[in-house]
Design a protein around this motif. Structure first.
Motif: not given
Length: 706
Positions: A589, A622, A624, A644, A646, A648, A658, A663-665, A667
């Motif tokens: 991360h 996840p 990062g 998996d 997160n 940006t 996404p 499980r992909v987020v 920003n």
């Protein structure tokens, strides 16, 4: 899969002037003020990779010793002459005696020992006193994340801790064509510099007996030492080794060639060796008793059976690596190779490699552990080089599979594997192969810190630079990382762990891991190019050796024609858990990718650790990561896998989306339509490997004139 992107007006614009315009309903600079229009400042030019020659963030560049600082000078024998390919002449070491196979080890080591003793006599007591005084002033209540043991490397770099003469210089013959040395393992003393002069090549002996440290076993040059135990590089002495050092170095414009593609031979006809037909010459059981096993006896070194009359040649070191890793390990799970490494250093303050060329290591090239003040500057690593396929028999020296060496068959030839040591150590300095300083003991905290890799050229068959957080010298639960670029940073630099201004060709790139169980943090990677590498930027681990990897910053990077330009995965292997109920969870991360320019088709993987992996209950970890100005010239030719994670995104044109299922987020979002006009400038990033005309199997090209 159909490649879809949304359009992101204004949000993806990174230039300050353009952002100001996006914030107004009228793009005219005079619309709201009534003032006369002014010409907006031109945006800054993108950073140009590969042209930086000075860097204020780094310590001063190393320097070669002066003539007055040389303890002794050794000339090459006129019988040892490097060929244009870089290989040693075939007549040079065809024989069965150590005098022919290993003619220079004794005299080089004697010169190193004498120099080490003289250095210690002059400055050993001063080093010991400074270290003792520093250690006495340090307490357990020191500043958090500062774990200096004794005097720091920066303190001991002062002139008063360096002898007036400290270098052993290897030079070409003054009376003839000699420009090479053949040697077995050498011990580098504390305070001594091994200076390999321009035009000189130091070749590793082919005699296995030089690398076998223990006549009672376990043994060197095999793929197994029992039916259940794999081979290990620890069964062999390294070509150059050293422990408990202050101010030691290997420098010069010359080269070191481990000759891992050459046939292994032995000055002891009873020592077991494997042949390319997989038979062996003897068994370890018989050898340990001074006997010769009869034909048909099962081998105990990874081969099939003893054949005392076979004419097939012996394997090479890379044959053993291929057999152990790609065949035996794939079928039995216990295969590996007992191959010697080129350089292994443990516990040092100020260790420098400068200017030298390294070729054809039998295993990892350089393994420095527990070093404060590690400098690798303008070092060239090329494996396999052209010399690896130059055969004394004139047959291209094929391996036992019938192929000449390639980056795919030169297994486990990592260039640099820096890491921490397993525990702190208080030990007298080593001043020779059998000599220990009597001046006093020195404290080493075991951490790797103040590491600089700068202006290097690397092309190899495995990881190019691979920081490994496998050991934490502090007690468990201390909260410290095995590798932390912010620990005890010297005042002559900005960062404590830097990889910069380096050209990488074949290999697995800058590859953190796979051992991350003690943690890796605060590494700066900038102004580097990757040309044709299998991977470029990579973090790898798994739940058998996982840990935290955080605050890794990649900036101003050019990547061309890489198999996997970006690879971040906690699923490096299916290695069995050391304890099935206590996995070592990989947790990546706070990773940043900034100003990354990708040219050519490639792939990228962004993976975190899924919850409840392997049937063991645990939370998700996840990935990062922040990606800023990460642009591909041909985004439609980039295949991306994510799970998996997160992420940006800011000014990114890779196909990253996404995903609830994976499980992909995100920003921010990516756009295929983004311009690469402001991508980092790669016009000078790709150059021919220095000296490539006489060292590369692929020959010289026009890549430098892009």
């Amino acid at each position: 899969m159909l490649y879809r992107f949304g359009v992101i007006p204004c949000l993806v614009v990174t230039l300050a002037a353009s952002l100001a315009a996006c914030g107004s309903g009228d793009n005219s600079p005079s619309a709201s003020t009534g003032n006369a229009a002014t010409t907006p400042a031109a945006p800054p030019a993108p950073f140009k990779v590969g042209v930086t020659t000075t860097d204020a963030a780094l310590p001063p560049a190393p320097q070669l010793p002066t003539d007055a600082q040389v303890c002794s000078t050794l000339q090459a024998s006129n019988s040892l002459v490097r060929q244009p390919s870089g290989a040693l002449g075939p007549e040079a070491d065809n024989g069965t005696t150590s005098a022919i196979l290993n003619p220079d080890q004794a005299r080089i080591q004697a010169a190193l020992d004498a120099c080490g003793a003289a250095v210690d006599a002059q400055v050993g007591a001063a080093i010991s006193a400074a270290d003792a005084a520093a250690a006495a002033s340090q307490t357990a209540a020191a500043v958090p994340n500062v774990n200096i043991a004794g005097a720091s490397a920066q303190q001991l770099a002062a002139p008063k801790y360096r002898a007036s003469q400290f270098a052993v210089r290897l030079v070409v013959s003054s009376t003839g064509p000699g420009n090479a040395f053949i040697t077995g393992p050498l011990t580098l003393p504390s305070g001594v510099t091994l200076w390999i002069d321009t035009g000189v090549t130091v070749y590793a002996t082919r005699d296995v007996m030089a690398y076998a440290p223990n006549a009672a076993g376990p043994y060197c040059a095999n793929t197994a030492v029992s039916s259940t135990k794999a081979g290990s590089s620890s069964n062999c002495l390294p070509l150059i080794g050293g422990s408990y050092l202050v101010n030691s170095a290997v420098v010069g414009g010359g080269s070191i060639d481990s000759r891992a593609a050459s046939e292994i031979v032995s000055s002891n006809n009873l020592y077991p060796l494997m042949r390319i037909d997989l038979t062996c010459t003897n068994t370890y059981a018989a050898y340990s008793q001074g006997l010769q096993a009869t034909t048909g006896t099962p081998c105990d070194d990874g081969g099939t059976f003893v054949n005392t009359t076979a004419s097939a040649r012996h394997m090479t070191w890379w044959d053993l690596a291929w057999l152990g890793n790609m065949i035996e390990n794939g079928t039995t799970g216990v295969g590996s190779q007992s191959n010697f490494r080129m350089m292994v250093f443990n516990y040092a303050k100020n260790l420098t490699l400068f200017g030298i060329t390294l070729n054809n290591s039998a295993n990892f090239h350089v393994v420095p552990s527990g070093v404060d003040g590690l400098t690798v500057w303008n070092v060239k690593v090329q494996t396999p080089s052209l010399s690896a396929s130059a055969s004394p028999a004139g047959n291209g020296n094929p391996n036992y599979l019938g192929m000449v060496p390639t980056v795919d068959t030169a297994k486990n030839t990592d260039a640099f594997d820096p890491g921490s040591s397993s525990k702190p150590m208080v030990q007298a300095l080593t001043i020779g192969s059998t000599k220990i300083s009597t001046a006093g003991k020195i404290s080493f905290d075991g951490y790797l810190k103040n590491a600089v890799f700068a202006y290097n050229y690397i092309s190899t068959g495995d990881d190019d630079i691979s920081p490994k957080g496998s050991n934490n010298p502090s007690p468990a639960g201390s909260g410290l990382f095995g590798i932390d670029g912010n620990r005890d940073v010297a005042t002559d630099r900005k960062y404590g762990f830097v990889i910069a201004h380096t050209h990488i060709y074949a290999g697995h790139g800058i590859s953190i891991g796979s051992e991350t169980n003690a943690g890796v943090t605060n590494i700066q990677v900038y102004d580097n190019s990757f040309d044709g590498s299998e991977q470029a930027l990579r973090i790898k681990s798994d739940w058998a050796r996982g840990g935290i990897v955080t605050n890794i910053n990649y900036n101003n990077i050019c990547i061309r024609n890489s198999g996997q330009a970006l690879l971040f995965t906690p699923y490096y292997s299916t290695k069995a858990l050391p304890n099935p109920t206590s996995p070592l969870y990989p947790d990546f991360h706070d990773i940043s990718l900034s100003n990354i320019h990708i040219i050519g088709g490639t792939s990228a993987i962004f993976e975190g650790f899924e919850a409840n992996s392997g049937g063991i209950t645990h939370a998700a970890l996840p990935l990062g990561m922040t990606l800023t100005n990460v642009l591909a010239d041909s985004p439609s030719n980039v295949a991306v896998t994510t799970s998996d994670a997160n992420l940006t995104l800011n000014n990114v044109n890779l196909p990253i989306f996404p995903s609830t299922a994976n499980r992909v987020v995100l920003n921010g979002s990516a756009s295929q339509s983004l311009s690469t006009a402001n991508a980092v400038d790669c016009s000078s990033a790709y150059v021919d490997f220095p000296g490539i005309g006489d060292s590369s199997p692929s020959g010289q090209t026009w890549t430098g004139s892009q």
